[in-house]
Write an enzyme that holds these catalytic residues in place. Structure first.
Site, mmCIF file in Angstrom:
data_model
loop_
_atom_site.group_PDB
_atom_site.id
_atom_site.type_symbol
_atom_site.label_atom_id
_atom_site.label_comp_id
_atom_site.label_asym_id
_atom_site.label_seq_id
_atom_site.Cartn_x
_atom_site.Cartn_y
_atom_site.Cartn_z
ATOM 1 N N ASP A 15 -17.896 -34.141 8.164
ATOM 2 C CA ASP A 15 -18.789 -34.079 7.010
ATOM 3 C C ASP A 15 -19.036 -35.461 6.417
ATOM 4 O OD1 ASP A 15 -18.700 -31.428 7.472
ATOM 5 O OD2 ASP A 15 -17.616 -30.869 5.676
ATOM 6 N N GLU A 247 -19.988 -32.875 14.985
ATOM 7 C CA GLU A 247 -21.422 -33.047 14.756
ATOM 8 C C GLU A 247 -21.861 -34.502 14.838
ATOM 9 O OE1 GLU A 247 -24.695 -32.328 11.186
ATOM 10 O OE2 GLU A 247 -23.232 -30.759 11.617
#
Length: 347
Positions: A15, A247
């Site tokens: 994140d 990610e």
């Protein structure tokens, strides 16, 4: 404009990695950005230096007392903003744009949900409307993070000099493989032994797992320190084959234009399986049939979702597919550009 970007750090890498890249990119384009974090410790190695001009890192706990709300508020990955801050958003005139930046996926719901409104009927934000912004791989999504000068920087990159500065000595004919993973799947090691290979292992559990393995004769490994985001990009550029996770590194591997394998974040309900398959449907759409079949089998095996192939996909066709995919993505507007247009067109 003034942007308030909120991020709760879950694993110190994913994140915050995405949010730091976005905040840095917006600031480089002349925006004023406050990045609100509940744990900024990872920036000590990730940022590679002090924040650039226009970017200020703030502690999450101070947001409750922040008197000024920016023009745009980004709630990353459903992190739930402090209620006191949301109340000031509701009282601000004009109201700020409230954007929920979502996780990356190739699944079909992304195109359907991108830009949708979520009116707030109760709570401190009553009267406001939150909008969903989905990164993605198609023109009906918000695109991927890509700094304006990324392609030129990669084209000018001197891989041998960079590797030497890190103390990495590549032997003649040796393949370089980067390894950033949640866990090592040792079945991969015999497949790498088809040619001399040096594995460059990022910090994490995989370093201790590699140390416990009896490696094939033509495979060796070297532990890397924590790398800043710019240097992590260079690692991917320097290697012939990249094993990435999560990610942020997943996206950067695609911009590197090298063959790669993605280890997706495991979920208890098995949702990672369909997410993996829907991305492969896009990535391999134009690939030769034999490469597509071999790549699917390898990716599934690396994620514990299937049997291992007898060999790695052919390196030349895998490299051509990676470059073709990068060219496809580069024709689409990047995420920061789309965010700026999105705010301007409906502000």
């Amino acid at each position: 404009m003034q942007w308030d970007l909120f991020c709760r750090v879950i694993d110190n890498y994913g994140d915050i990695g995405v949010c730091w890249r976005l905040a840095r990119d917006l600031a480089a384009r002349g925006e004023q950005v406050q990045l609100w974090l509940d744990d900024a410790s990872a920036l000590g190695w990730m940022a590679g230096g002090p924040p650039p001009g226009g970017l200020v890192v703030r502690h999450w706990g101070d947001a409750a007392d922040e008197p000024v709300v920016g023009d745009v508020v980004i709630e990353s990955f459903g992190c739930d903003l402090p209620e006191a801050f949301v109340a000031r958003m509701a009282s601000r005139q004009p109201a700020p744009r409230w954007i929920n930046l979502e996780y990356l996926s190739a699944e079909s719901y992304v195109e359907r949900s991108h830009r949708l409104h979520s009116p707030q009927f109760s709570g401190p934000g009553a009267g406001l409307s939150k909008q969903f912004f989905y990164p993605g791989f198609t023109t009906r999504t918000g695109g991927l993070l890509r700094e304006p000068g990324l392609a030129a920087e990669q084209a000018a990159f001197d891989a041998p000099a960079w590797l030497a500065a890190l103390g990495i000595e590549r032997r003649p004919g040796e393949r370089l493989v980067s390894l950033f993973a949640y866990r090592l799947m040792p079945e991969l090691l015999p497949l790498l032994a088809e040619q001399p290979t040096l594995i460059l292992a990022c910090p994490g559990a995989v370093q201790s797992q590699l140390a416990a393995q009896a490696l094939p004769a033509d495979v060796r490994w070297q532990a890397l320190p924590f790398l800043s985001q710019p240097n992590f990009d260079r690692l991917l550029w320097a290697c012939d084959f990249n094993l990435v996770r999560g990610e942020d590194s997943f996206v950067r591997a695609q911009w590197a234009g090298k063959p790669f394998v993605w280890q997706i974040y495991p979920q208890d309900d098995g949702a990672q399986g369909p997410k993996l398959e829907t991305f492969l449907d896009l990535y391999l759409a134009a690939a030769p049939a034999d490469l597509a079949a071999g790549t699917r089998r390898l990716w599934r095996a690396w994620n514990g979702l299937g049997a291992w192939p007898a060999a790695l996909p052919a390196s030349n066709t895998a490299a051509a597919t990676a470059l073709q995919w990068r060219q496809h993505l580069a024709r689409q507007p990047d995420l920061a550009s789309q965010l700026l247009s999105f705010v301007a067109e409906s502000g």
